[in-house]
Scaffold this active site. Structure first.
Site, PDB file in Angstrom:
ATOM      1  N   ARG A   1      10.183  94.020-113.494  1.00  0.00           N
ATOM      2  CA  ARG A   1       9.133  93.924-112.530  1.00  0.00           C
ATOM      3  C   ARG A   1       9.483  94.683-111.273  1.00  0.00           C
ATOM      4  O   ARG A   1       9.053  95.872-111.190  1.00  0.00           O
ATOM      5  CB  ARG A   1       9.073  92.437-112.190  1.00  0.00           C
ATOM      6  CG  ARG A   1       7.627  92.342-111.634  1.00  0.00           C
ATOM      7  CD  ARG A   1       7.606  92.722-110.007  1.00  0.00           C
ATOM      8  NE  ARG A   1       8.136  91.817-109.413  1.00  0.00           N
ATOM      9  CZ  ARG A   1       8.618  92.140-108.054  1.00  0.00           C
ATOM     10  NH1 ARG A   1       7.866  93.061-107.400  1.00  0.00           N
ATOM     11  NH2 ARG A   1       9.375  91.121-107.688  1.00  0.00           N
ATOM     12  N   ASP A   2      10.087  94.304-110.530  1.00  0.00           N
ATOM     13  CA  ASP A   2      10.479  95.007-109.300  1.00  0.00           C
ATOM     14  C   ASP A   2      11.292  96.349-109.616  1.00  0.00           C
ATOM     15  O   ASP A   2      10.947  97.334-109.007  1.00  0.00           O
ATOM     16  CB  ASP A   2      11.732  94.033-108.291  1.00  0.00           C
ATOM     17  CG  ASP A   2      11.428  94.504-107.000  1.00  0.00           C
ATOM     18  OD1 ASP A   2      11.166  95.739-106.593  1.00  0.00           O
ATOM     19  OD2 ASP A   2      11.835  93.608-106.024  1.00  0.00           O
TER      20      ASP A   2
ATOM     21  N   HIS B   1      16.266  87.280-101.872  1.00  0.00           N
ATOM     22  CA  HIS B   1      15.748  88.482-102.325  1.00  0.00           C
ATOM     23  C   HIS B   1      16.191  89.891-101.556  1.00  0.00           C
ATOM     24  O   HIS B   1      15.291  90.143-100.751  1.00  0.00           O
ATOM     25  CB  HIS B   1      14.148  88.497-102.890  1.00  0.00           C
ATOM     26  CG  HIS B   1      13.806  89.726-103.593  1.00  0.00           C
ATOM     27  ND1 HIS B   1      13.018  89.464-104.566  1.00  0.00           N
ATOM     28  CD2 HIS B   1      13.499  90.935-103.247  1.00  0.00           C
ATOM     29  CE1 HIS B   1      12.795  90.821-105.171  1.00  0.00           C
ATOM     30  NE2 HIS B   1      12.831  91.501-104.257  1.00  0.00           N
TER      31      HIS B   1
ATOM     32  N   HIS C   1      17.043  93.749-101.052  1.00  0.00           N
ATOM     33  CA  HIS C   1      16.860  95.189-101.459  1.00  0.00           C
ATOM     34  C   HIS C   1      18.311  95.822-100.761  1.00  0.00           C
ATOM     35  O   HIS C   1      18.800  95.129 -99.526  1.00  0.00           O
ATOM     36  CB  HIS C   1      15.747  95.931-101.178  1.00  0.00           C
ATOM     37  CG  HIS C   1      14.558  95.501-102.042  1.00  0.00           C
ATOM     38  ND1 HIS C   1      14.008  96.330-102.975  1.00  0.00           N
ATOM     39  CD2 HIS C   1      13.883  94.502-102.193  1.00  0.00           C
ATOM     40  CE1 HIS C   1      13.312  95.563-103.640  1.00  0.00           C
ATOM     41  NE2 HIS C   1      12.836  94.614-103.293  1.00  0.00           N
TER      42      HIS C   1
ATOM     43  N   CYS D   1       9.088  98.590-103.772  1.00  0.00           N
ATOM     44  CA  CYS D   1       7.776  98.432-103.804  1.00  0.00           C
ATOM     45  C   CYS D   1       6.889  99.519-103.626  1.00  0.00           C
ATOM     46  O   CYS D   1       7.263 100.213-102.473  1.00  0.00           O
ATOM     47  CB  CYS D   1       7.506  97.375-102.611  1.00  0.00           C
ATOM     48  SG  CYS D   1       5.774  96.874-102.515  1.00  0.00           S
TER      49      CYS D   1
ATOM     50  N   ASN E   1      16.703  96.968-105.485  1.00  0.00           N
ATOM     51  CA  ASN E   1      17.213  95.610-105.348  1.00  0.00           C
ATOM     52  C   ASN E   1      18.760  95.645-105.638  1.00  0.00           C
ATOM     53  O   ASN E   1      19.325  96.722-106.344  1.00  0.00           O
ATOM     54  CB  ASN E   1      16.763  94.626-106.561  1.00  0.00           C
ATOM     55  CG  ASN E   1      15.293  94.255-106.395  1.00  0.00           C
ATOM     56  OD1 ASN E   1      14.432  94.970-107.040  1.00  0.00           O
ATOM     57  ND2 ASN E   1      14.928  93.177-105.885  1.00  0.00           N
TER      58      ASN E   1
HETATM   59  P1  HMG Z   1      -8.463  94.448-104.011  1.00  0.00           P
HETATM   60  O1  HMG Z   1      -8.702  96.023-104.129  1.00  0.00           O
HETATM   61  O2  HMG Z   1      -8.690  94.095-102.447  1.00  0.00           O
HETATM   62  O3  HMG Z   1      -9.024  93.640-105.101  1.00  0.00           O
HETATM   63  O4  HMG Z   1      -6.944  94.319-104.413  1.00  0.00           O
HETATM   64  P2  HMG Z   1     -10.519  93.466-105.924  1.00  0.00           P
HETATM   65  O5  HMG Z   1     -10.482  92.266-106.044  1.00  0.00           O
HETATM   66  O6  HMG Z   1     -11.507  94.281-105.133  1.00  0.00           O
HETATM   67  O7  HMG Z   1     -10.146  94.449-107.070  1.00  0.00           O
HETATM   68  C1  HMG Z   1      -9.935  95.751-107.291  1.00  0.00           C
HETATM   69  C2  HMG Z   1     -10.039  96.172-108.596  1.00  0.00           C
HETATM   70  O8  HMG Z   1      -8.780  95.710-109.451  1.00  0.00           O
HETATM   71  C3  HMG Z   1     -11.054  95.723-109.430  1.00  0.00           C
HETATM   72  O9  HMG Z   1     -11.463  96.547-110.426  1.00  0.00           O
HETATM   73  C4  HMG Z   1     -10.648  94.495-110.018  1.00  0.00           C
HETATM   74  O10 HMG Z   1     -11.365  93.926-111.171  1.00  0.00           O
HETATM   75  C5  HMG Z   1      -9.233  94.824-110.180  1.00  0.00           C
HETATM   76  P3  HMG Z   1     -12.941  97.298-110.575  1.00  0.00           P
HETATM   77  O11 HMG Z   1     -13.880  96.322-110.204  1.00  0.00           O
HETATM   78  O12 HMG Z   1     -12.754  98.353-109.229  1.00  0.00           O
HETATM   79  O13 HMG Z   1     -13.002  98.056-111.734  1.00  0.00           O
HETATM   80  N1  HMG Z   1      -8.192  93.611-110.110  1.00  0.00           N
HETATM   81  C6  HMG Z   1      -7.474  93.170-111.245  1.00  0.00           C
HETATM   82  N2  HMG Z   1      -7.092  93.869-112.478  1.00  0.00           N
HETATM   83  C7  HMG Z   1      -6.264  93.175-113.194  1.00  0.00           C
HETATM   84  N3  HMG Z   1      -5.459  91.999-112.867  1.00  0.00           N
HETATM   85  C8  HMG Z   1      -5.663  91.440-111.428  1.00  0.00           C
HETATM   86  C9  HMG Z   1      -6.800  92.081-110.708  1.00  0.00           C
HETATM   87  N4  HMG Z   1      -7.116  91.985-109.410  1.00  0.00           N
HETATM   88  C10 HMG Z   1      -8.162  92.695-109.245  1.00  0.00           C
HETATM   89  N5  HMG Z   1      -5.120  90.535-111.171  1.00  0.00           N
HETATM   90  C11 HMG Z   1      -5.082  92.876-105.183  1.00  0.00           C
HETATM   91  C12 HMG Z   1      -6.154  93.146-104.111  1.00  0.00           C
HETATM   92  C13 HMG Z   1      -4.303  91.929-104.736  1.00  0.00           C
HETATM   93  C14 HMG Z   1      -5.658  92.934-106.233  1.00  0.00           C
HETATM   94  C15 HMG Z   1      -4.146  94.159-105.113  1.00  0.00           C
HETATM   95  O14 HMG Z   1      -3.892  94.584-103.657  1.00  0.00           O
HETATM   96  C16 HMG Z   1      -2.947  94.465-105.681  1.00  0.00           C
HETATM   97  O15 HMG Z   1      -2.905  94.087-106.995  1.00  0.00           O
HETATM   98  N6  HMG Z   1      -1.810  94.339-104.990  1.00  0.00           N
HETATM   99  C17 HMG Z   1      -0.566  94.312-105.745  1.00  0.00           C
HETATM  100  C18 HMG Z   1       0.490  95.287-105.113  1.00  0.00           C
HETATM  101  C19 HMG Z   1       1.789  94.905-105.639  1.00  0.00           C
HETATM  102  O16 HMG Z   1       2.006  94.682-106.939  1.00  0.00           O
HETATM  103  N7  HMG Z   1       2.887  95.278-104.766  1.00  0.00           N
HETATM  104  C20 HMG Z   1       4.199  95.137-105.480  1.00  0.00           C
HETATM  105  C21 HMG Z   1       4.733  93.626-105.732  1.00  0.00           C
HETATM  106  S1  HMG Z   1       5.302  92.844-104.125  1.00  0.00           S
HETATM  107  C22 HMG Z   1       6.915  93.084-104.182  1.00  0.00           C
HETATM  108  O17 HMG Z   1       7.381  94.096-104.646  1.00  0.00           O
HETATM  109  C23 HMG Z   1       7.804  92.473-103.129  1.00  0.00           C
HETATM  110  C24 HMG Z   1       8.598  91.544-103.902  1.00  0.00           C
HETATM  111  O18 HMG Z   1       9.522  92.202-104.846  1.00  0.00           O
HETATM  112  C25 HMG Z   1       9.500  90.721-102.663  1.00  0.00           C
HETATM  113  C26 HMG Z   1      10.144  91.545-101.714  1.00  0.00           C
HETATM  114  O19 HMG Z   1      10.973  92.648-102.029  1.00  0.00           O
HETATM  115  O20 HMG Z   1       9.747  91.610-100.430  1.00  0.00           O
HETATM  116  C27 HMG Z   1       8.046  90.478-104.586  1.00  0.00           C
HETATM  117 MG    MG Z   2      11.326  93.195-104.083  1.00  0.00          MG
END
Ligand code: HMG
Ligand code: MG
Length: 285
Positions: free
Chosen positions: A13-14, A205, A207, A238, A247
């Site tokens: 994933r990450d 967690h 990095h 990310c 990581n």
């Molecule tokens: P948004 O644009 O505000 O949401 O995004 P929305 O509800 O308007 O949706 C936009 C479009 O995405 C729509 O499609 C939805 O249907 C679709 P359209 O109508 O335009 O065709 N949609 C989805 N499709 C599939 N699955 C879903 C989903 N949700 C909406 N679940 C949202 C808000 C949260 C969805 C967006 O900002 C997002 O997906 N963000 C994720 C970013 C991400 O994955 N970042 C990396 C992970 S975090 C990380 O790495 C940190 C971590 O490792 C810890 C650390 O290191 O600190 C965990």
């Molecule tokens: Mg991370």
């Protein structure tokens, strides 16, 4: 205090969410299966986020359907909202994670809402997951530093941890998203989290951008933390955190813990093979 450490594998994933080049579903499945043969008991396998935001993770359902599920291994996924939870339930994941942040700007950039909006959004997701029998993990990003805001106050992390814990997450994973933390600041941050969450329910967690992740793990161990996220081959990053490197490498964590007398249950040779394969998936490899 226990000498056993639980390692949570992040590479599928990450590790892969930030890769520039497209990685085939078959390669993702192979990676997960290699990892599950190493003794790792927890593997973050998919991310049911918007494919518009993170196209690299769009095939989570296919990955979940293709892996060989090994008894005793928990396959987990990120779920940012109810839509993500529904996809995770359909894919039969064993556990989900909601992910918030201690930095307002990062929260906006990563999940398009404020911290308080995110916590409101998570509440029904956590409740529904628990009612379906799925344990929920709660991440907090930018626990020491934010790519947009700089240093983050420990209290900001403690505040989010308190709300997540009250919501019912079984564990709070504190993320040094851009790998800038130092042992003294990690200790101060953990002290703030420990006011609300016991050490046994904290994961850390790190990095490794600045090469301090192992030192930060040692600082966390000293406070009783016994769960660490790491990624075979050191993959990770990310897409919404510019400058974040991988990581901390799982191999390096296992070697350090072995040397320090902790038990991990990992077979180092099989981990080495999985790490080699993970690295071969990297852009430019
Ligand atoms: P948004 O644009 O505000 O949401 O995004 P929305 O509800 O308007 O949706 C936009 C479009 O995405 C729509 O499609 C939805 O249907 C679709 P359209 O109508 O335009 O065709 N949609 C989805 N499709 C599939 N699955 C879903 C989903 N949700 C909406 N679940 C949202 C808000 C949260 C969805 C967006 O900002 C997002 O997906 N963000 C994720 C970013 C991400 O994955 N970042 C990396 C992970 S975090 C990380 O790495 C940190 C971590 O490792 C810890 C650390 O290191 O600190 C965990
Ligand atoms: Mg991370």
């Amino acid at each position: 205090m226990s000498d056993r450490v639980l390692l949570f594998e992040m590479a599928p994933r990450d590790g892969l969410q930030n890769e520039a080049r497209a990685i085939s579903t078959a390669d993702k499945i192979k990676l997960v299966d290699l990892l599950s043969a190493t003794g790792l008991r927890k593997i973050e396998t998919a991310s049911f986020v918007s494919p518009k935001w993170v196209p690299q993770m769009a095939d989570g359902a296919e990955v979940m359907a293709g892996i060989q599920r090994r008894p005793g291994v928990t396959y987990t996924a990120l779920t940012p909202n109810m839509r993500g939870l529904e996809r995770a339930l359909a894919a039969k994941v064993d556990e989900i994670a909601v992910f918030g942040a201690a930095s307002e700007t990062f929260s906006q950039k990563n999940i398009n809402c404020s911290i308080s909006e995110s916590l409101e959004r998570f509440e029904p997701v956590v409740a529904r997951a628990l009612s379906e029998g799925l344990p929920v993990r709660g991440y907090i990003s930018c626990v020491t530093d934010c790519p947009y805001e700089g240093r983050i106050a420990p209290k900001a992390v403690g505040d989010v941890a308190r709300v997540l814990k009250r919501m019912g997450v079984y564990e709070v994973s504190v993320g040094d998203t851009i790998g800038k933390g130092t042992p003294d600041r990690v200790t101060a941050m953990l002290d703030a989290v420990l006011e609300h969450v016991p050490a046994r329910d904290i994961g850390a967690h790190f990095h490794d951008t600045n090469g301090r992740a192992l030192d930060n793990i040692r600082a966390s161990l000293a406070l009783g933390v016994r769960t660490f996220d790491a990624s075979a081959g050191g993959l990770g990053g990310c897409p919404y955190a510019p400058g974040a490197a991988g990581n901390v490498a799982m191999e390096a964590v296992v070697d350090m813990l072995d040397a320090d007398g902790f038990e991990t249950g990992i077979d180092r040779a099989s981990l080495g093979e999985a790490a080699k394969f993970a690295q071969s998936l990297r852009s430019g490899a």
